[in-house]
Scaffold this motif. Structure first.
Motif, short mmCIF file in Angstrom:
data_model
loop_
_atom_site.label_atom_id
_atom_site.label_comp_id
_atom_site.label_asym_id
_atom_site.label_seq_id
_atom_site.Cartn_x
_atom_site.Cartn_y
_atom_site.Cartn_z
N SER A 132 -15.40 20.43 34.14
CA SER A 132 -14.19 19.82 33.56
C SER A 132 -14.52 18.50 32.89
O SER A 132 -14.01 18.20 31.80
CB SER A 132 -13.14 19.62 34.65
OG SER A 132 -12.73 20.85 35.20
N ASP A 133 -15.37 17.69 33.52
CA ASP A 133 -15.78 16.41 32.94
C ASP A 133 -16.47 16.62 31.60
O ASP A 133 -16.21 15.89 30.63
CB ASP A 133 -16.72 15.67 33.89
CG ASP A 133 -15.97 14.84 34.92
OD1 ASP A 133 -14.74 14.76 34.82
OD2 ASP A 133 -16.63 14.29 35.82
N CYS A 136 -13.89 17.66 29.01
CA CYS A 136 -13.03 16.53 28.62
C CYS A 136 -13.74 15.60 27.65
O CYS A 136 -13.13 15.07 26.71
CB CYS A 136 -12.60 15.76 29.85
SG CYS A 136 -11.39 16.62 30.88
N GLY A 137 -15.05 15.41 27.86
CA GLY A 137 -15.81 14.55 26.97
C GLY A 137 -15.84 15.07 25.54
O GLY A 137 -15.93 14.28 24.59
N ARG A 145 -8.30 11.03 28.41
CA ARG A 145 -9.20 11.03 29.57
C ARG A 145 -8.74 10.01 30.61
O ARG A 145 -8.78 10.27 31.82
CB ARG A 145 -10.63 10.71 29.13
CG ARG A 145 -11.41 11.93 28.69
CD ARG A 145 -12.84 11.58 28.38
NE ARG A 145 -12.97 10.93 27.09
CZ ARG A 145 -14.06 10.31 26.66
NH1 ARG A 145 -15.11 10.20 27.46
NH2 ARG A 145 -14.12 9.78 25.47
N TYR A 149 -7.43 10.88 34.44
CA TYR A 149 -8.06 10.26 35.61
C TYR A 149 -7.02 9.54 36.47
O TYR A 149 -7.03 9.66 37.70
CB TYR A 149 -9.16 9.29 35.17
CG TYR A 149 -9.86 8.63 36.33
CD1 TYR A 149 -10.75 9.35 37.13
CD2 TYR A 149 -9.62 7.30 36.64
CE1 TYR A 149 -11.39 8.76 38.21
CE2 TYR A 149 -10.26 6.70 37.72
CZ TYR A 149 -11.13 7.43 38.50
OH TYR A 149 -11.75 6.83 39.57
N ARG A 182 -17.36 6.17 35.16
CA ARG A 182 -16.96 7.45 35.77
C ARG A 182 -16.29 8.35 34.74
O ARG A 182 -16.50 9.57 34.72
CB ARG A 182 -15.99 7.17 36.94
CG ARG A 182 -15.31 8.42 37.52
CD ARG A 182 -16.30 9.36 38.14
NE ARG A 182 -15.68 10.60 38.55
CZ ARG A 182 -15.48 11.65 37.75
NH1 ARG A 182 -15.89 11.61 36.49
NH2 ARG A 182 -14.91 12.73 38.21
N ILE A 183 -15.47 7.78 33.85
CA ILE A 183 -14.76 8.58 32.85
C ILE A 183 -15.66 8.92 31.67
O ILE A 183 -15.39 9.85 30.91
CB ILE A 183 -13.50 7.82 32.37
CG1 ILE A 183 -12.58 7.51 33.55
CG2 ILE A 183 -12.72 8.63 31.34
CD1 ILE A 183 -11.39 6.64 33.19
#
Length: 209
Positions: A132-133, A136-137, A145, A149, A182-183
Motif C-alpha cells: 500500500s505504501d 500511495c507513493g 498521503r 496517514y 514514514r510517509i
C-alpha cells in the motif's frame, strides 16, 4: 506475554518456555535497539514507549518504515528466516522492551500451530502495508498521503478523543521529521501539506497535536 496479541490464548507451558527465554530491558530516548546488519538472535516486543524502524542508505539517509508502540513486535521476519536484522530500530522515547530468544521461539512455533499462524498473519499484514505504501507513493499527492496517514492514526488510537462536534484530537507519535520520513516525503513537503489542509478547514495543528 499473555496480554500481548501475539501470545494471547497460548497454552501455559508455551508461555512459560517463552518467559524463561526472555529478558526485559529499558531503552533511553534516541538509543538504538538494533542496527542494520546486526546478527539476529531475538524477537522484540514493546511493553511501554515507542520506536521507529528504519532502512538506511549507504550515504546515511533514513527512510522510516514503521513507528511502533506497546504490544507491537519487530524481528519477526528475521526470526523466521533471516540471519541479520534488515532495519535499524531506535527508541523515540523512554521505552521498555521484552526480547525473546529465537531458538526458543522456533521450538515453540513447531509445537504450537496457533503461534505459527499468528506470525504468518502478522507478516502478511506488514506485506500488505508495504504494498500500500509503494502504491500511495506512485498514485497519491502529498496531501492525500498525509490525510490517509492521519486517518489511519486517528481511527485506532486509544489516546484519540472525539469532541461533541465530531472533531477528533490526537497527538502524532513522533516529531514531524520522523513522520515525513514514514510517509515518504521531505519535512518541508509535510509542513506545506499540513498548511494546505489547515487552510482548507480540514484540520488544525498545534505542535504535534
Amino acid at each position: 506475554l499473555a496480554q500481548l496479541a501475539l501470545f494471547q490464548g497460548l497454552r501455559p507451558e508455551v508461555l512459560v518456555a517463552l518467559c524463561e527465554a526472555s529478558r526485559v530491558f529499558p531503552v533511553s530516548k534516541y538509543e538504538p535497539v538494533v542496527w542494520v546488519g546486526d546478527c539476529a538472535s531475538e524477537l522484540f516486543v514493546i511493553l511501554r514507549g515507542s520506536v521507529k524502524r528504519a532502512m538506511l542508505s549507504a550515504s546515511g539517509q533514513e527512510r522510516v518504515m514503521a513507528i511502533m508502540g506497546p504490544g507491537e513486535s519487530f524481528g519477526d521476519a528475521e526470526c523466521i528466516g533471516a540471519q541479520r536484522y534488515a532495519a535499524a530500530v531506535t527508541a523515540l522515547e523512554p521505552t521498555t522492551i521484552v526480547a525473546i530468544n529465537f531458538l526458543t521461539m522456533k521450538q515453540q512455533i513447531e509445537r504450537e500451530p496457533a503461534l505459527a499462524l499468528r506470525l504468518l498473519e502478522l507478516l502478511a499484514e506488514r506485506q500488505f502495508a508495504l504494498d500500500s505504501d509503494i502504491a500511495c507513493g506512485f498514485f497519491q499527492s502529498g496531501g492525500e498521503r498525509v490525510l490517509d496517514y492521519l486517518l489511519l492514526l486517528a481511527h485506532p488510537l486509544p489516546c484519540a478523543t472525539r469532541a461533541s462536534s465530531g472533531t477528533i484530537c490526537f497527538t502524532l507519535p513522533a516529531n514531524k521529521q520522523t513522520i515525513a520520513s514514514r510517509i515518504g516525503m521531505t519535512p518541508e513537503t509535510l509542513s506545506r501539506s499540513l498548511r494546505e489542509l489547515h487552510e482548507a478547514g480540514l484540520l488544525t495543528v498545534e505542535r504535534r497535536t
